[in-house]
Enzyme design. Structure first.
Site, PDB file in Angstrom:
ATOM      1  N   HIS A   1      48.665  22.441  40.567  1.00 12.68           N
ATOM      2  CA  HIS A   1      49.673  21.873  41.465  1.00 12.68           C
ATOM      3  C   HIS A   1      49.786  20.356  41.389  1.00 12.68           C
ATOM      4  CE1 HIS A   1      46.157  21.052  43.989  1.00 12.68           C
ATOM      5  NE2 HIS A   1      46.907  20.161  44.607  1.00 12.68           N
TER       6      HIS A   1
HETATM    7  C1  UD1 Z   1      49.182  18.089  48.835  1.00 11.55           C
HETATM    8  C2  UD1 Z   1      48.212  16.891  48.731  1.00 11.55           C
HETATM    9  C3  UD1 Z   1      47.125  17.210  47.729  1.00 11.55           C
HETATM   10  C4  UD1 Z   1      46.463  18.553  48.016  1.00 11.55           C
HETATM   11  C5  UD1 Z   1      47.542  19.625  48.104  1.00 11.55           C
HETATM   12  C6  UD1 Z   1      46.974  20.991  48.422  1.00 11.55           C
HETATM   13  C7  UD1 Z   1      49.317  14.697  49.053  1.00 11.55           C
HETATM   14  C8  UD1 Z   1      49.787  13.474  48.367  1.00 11.55           C
HETATM   15  N1  UD1 Z   1      48.910  15.706  48.224  1.00 11.55           N
HETATM   16  O1  UD1 Z   1      49.813  18.240  47.571  1.00 11.55           O
HETATM   17  O2  UD1 Z   1      46.132  16.202  47.814  1.00 11.55           O
HETATM   18  O3  UD1 Z   1      45.569  18.855  46.964  1.00 11.55           O
HETATM   19  O4  UD1 Z   1      48.454  19.258  49.145  1.00 11.55           O
HETATM   20  O5  UD1 Z   1      47.918  22.010  48.252  1.00 11.55           O
HETATM   21  O6  UD1 Z   1      49.298  14.752  50.262  1.00 11.55           O
HETATM   22  N2  UD1 Z   1      56.021  22.862  49.527  1.00 11.55           N
HETATM   23  C9  UD1 Z   1      56.543  24.040  49.991  1.00 11.55           C
HETATM   24  N3  UD1 Z   1      55.973  24.618  51.105  1.00 11.55           N
HETATM   25  C10 UD1 Z   1      54.912  24.068  51.755  1.00 11.55           C
HETATM   26  C11 UD1 Z   1      54.400  22.859  51.280  1.00 11.55           C
HETATM   27  C12 UD1 Z   1      54.944  22.260  50.163  1.00 11.55           C
HETATM   28  O7  UD1 Z   1      57.485  24.577  49.439  1.00 11.55           O
HETATM   29  O8  UD1 Z   1      54.448  24.655  52.756  1.00 11.55           O
HETATM   30  C13 UD1 Z   1      56.600  22.252  48.307  1.00 11.55           C
HETATM   31  C14 UD1 Z   1      57.693  21.260  48.596  1.00 11.55           C
HETATM   32  O9  UD1 Z   1      58.632  21.343  47.567  1.00 11.55           O
HETATM   33  C15 UD1 Z   1      56.969  19.922  48.492  1.00 11.55           C
HETATM   34  C16 UD1 Z   1      55.952  20.212  47.393  1.00 11.55           C
HETATM   35  O10 UD1 Z   1      55.573  21.565  47.598  1.00 11.55           O
HETATM   36  O11 UD1 Z   1      57.805  18.863  48.181  1.00 11.55           O
HETATM   37  C17 UD1 Z   1      54.730  19.333  47.443  1.00 11.55           C
HETATM   38  O12 UD1 Z   1      54.123  19.404  48.735  1.00 11.55           O
HETATM   39  P1  UD1 Z   1      53.268  18.158  49.266  1.00 11.55           P
HETATM   40  O13 UD1 Z   1      52.628  18.493  50.567  1.00 11.55           O
HETATM   41  O14 UD1 Z   1      54.072  16.910  49.210  1.00 11.55           O
HETATM   42  O15 UD1 Z   1      52.148  17.969  48.153  1.00 11.55           O
HETATM   43  P2  UD1 Z   1      51.171  19.036  47.475  1.00 11.55           P
HETATM   44  O16 UD1 Z   1      51.488  19.100  46.014  1.00 11.55           O
HETATM   45  O17 UD1 Z   1      51.096  20.320  48.225  1.00 11.55           O
END
Ligand code: UD1
Length: 374
Positions: A205
């Protein structure tokens, strides 16, 4: 004394579990939980609260996804309001996400005592958003709870040793508490038709691995290896799924794409897998705690002890290194002998990190005399 935990993303829900159980043993300490809403899909959030029997959050800020600046800014605004309303005596932040960063910037500027669980980790790769988040968190927070010897060294190198306490790793607490439960409750092996040691488990991820240019060749390499050596099961994070949906790429049935796994299913799958391939931080250690060898699809790790002990190997995106490591893992799996198990315990503790953390909070902040700005 009122301690307020701030969580928002999947790994933070996991770290909260032993901490919140420990607070329940201290009726003199009030513990509240704020969910920022950084993760919001049921499979990324609600399922963790159910399975880990976490208390229902006292507040859910519903911030959701956005660019780093927008998300962090929104989080700070919401959290500042919440800190002013509820006036906690201690704010607790976990790990290295944008929720961690926003919480400790908002709380420390209100002069609220703030503590950091999983402090001191460094990848020394400033292209990772998490590296920026954890450096800022460690330099802001008043008390730093450190999971590993390398974490202590990193904080000493940054002149932060006077705030640092080695506690061991709360993730170890969670694994110890839940592994039997996972073995009895999880049906993931039968659901996915998997047999112990006859599959590999993959997660991806990190931004660096989830651009189309990086992701597609990486998965093609892994698909080829899966066909030749051992099937790979791949629970797909929503970020990764979104990229794949735009790429129009097909894989063989040896690389099995599935929805993100709930916590107990993930534990069970990681324990049963012959090898874990991942770019996650948490899963590298969960694998070690479950006696499963790990291949890390990044150029570096914060958990260098797992590499030194010989249960984790770092391969980045290099197809040849991945193939070498995978073939070795299949033909000559790492044996978790007593020497390795002892070293793992020496480095990450014996599953009592949360107790050490809560006791230290009770002792250190009993009579905090900071002049708050609220
Ligand atoms: C975040 C953390 C990372 C952690 C990871 C665990 C930051 C910078 N990164 O990364 O340290 O290892 O969580 O999973 O905070 N999305 C969904 N549904 C959700 C959540 C996210 O669809 O419930 C999608 C969205 O398109 C979003 C993308 O995932 O833009 C990324 O989510 P985000 O929370 O920004 O970062 P992670 O890659 O999950």
């Amino acid at each position: 004394m009122h301690i307020m935990s701030i969580v928002g993303a999947r790994p933070q829900f996991v770290k909260l579990a032993p901490i919140s159980r420990e607070f329940e043993k201290h009726p003199d300490l009030k513990h509240s939980v704020v969910h920022t809403g950084q993760h919001y899909d049921p499979q990324m959030s609600a399922v963790f609260f159910e399975e880990l029997e976490l208390p229902k959050p006292d507040r859910d800020l519903g911030v959701g996804s956005a660019s780093h600046a927008v998300q962090t800014g929104k989080l700070m605004q919401e959290l500042e309001a919440c800190f002013i309303d509820d006036s906690p005596d201690v704010v607790m932040v976990y790990g290295d996400t944008n929720s961690t960063l926003a919480a400790c910037l908002a709380s420390t500027k209100l002069l609220m005592p703030t503590v950091h669980v999983e402090a001191g980790l460094r990848s020394f790769n400033r292209d990772m958003p998490e590296e920026i988040n954890r450096i800022v968190a460690d330099h802001c927070c008043d008390r730093l709870y450190v999971p590993s010897p390398t974490g202590m060294k990193n904080l000493t190198d940054e002149n932060l040793s006077s705030r640092a306490v080695f506690t061991g790793d709360v993730m170890r607490d969670v694994v110890e508490h839940n592994r039997k439960l996972a073995a009895s409750k999880s049906e993931i092996l039968s659901t996915l038709s998997l047999a112990p040691n006859e599959f590999a488990l993959l997660t991806l991820h990190r931004p660096v691995n989830t651009t189309p240019e990086a992701l597609v060749p990486l998965l093609k390499t892994l698909d080829a290896l899966a066909q030749q050596n051992l099937p790979i099961v791949f629970p797909v994070h929503p970020r990764t799924r979104a990229v794949l949906d735009d790429c129009d790429v097909q894989f063989s049935s040896a690389l099995q794409l599935v929805e993100p796994l709930a916590y107990l299913d993930m534990l069970q799958a990681a324990e049963a897998a012959l090898v874990v391939l991942t770019d996650s931080g948490g899963l590298q250690k969960e694998a070690a705690f479950l006696n499963t060898q790990c291949i890390t699809l990044r150029e570096e790790t914060e958990w260098v002890e797992t590499v030194d002990i010989g249960v984790n190997c770092i391969v980045g995106q290099d197809a040849e290194k991945i193939a070498d490591a995978f073939q070795r893992a299949v033909s000559n799996p790492v044996q978790f002998d007593s020497s390795k198990l002892q070293q793992i315990e020496r480095c990450f503790g014996d599953g009592n990190a949360a107790r050490a953390i809560v006791e230290d909070i009770a002792k250190s902040f009993e009579s905090s005399n900071k002049q708050r700005r609220v």
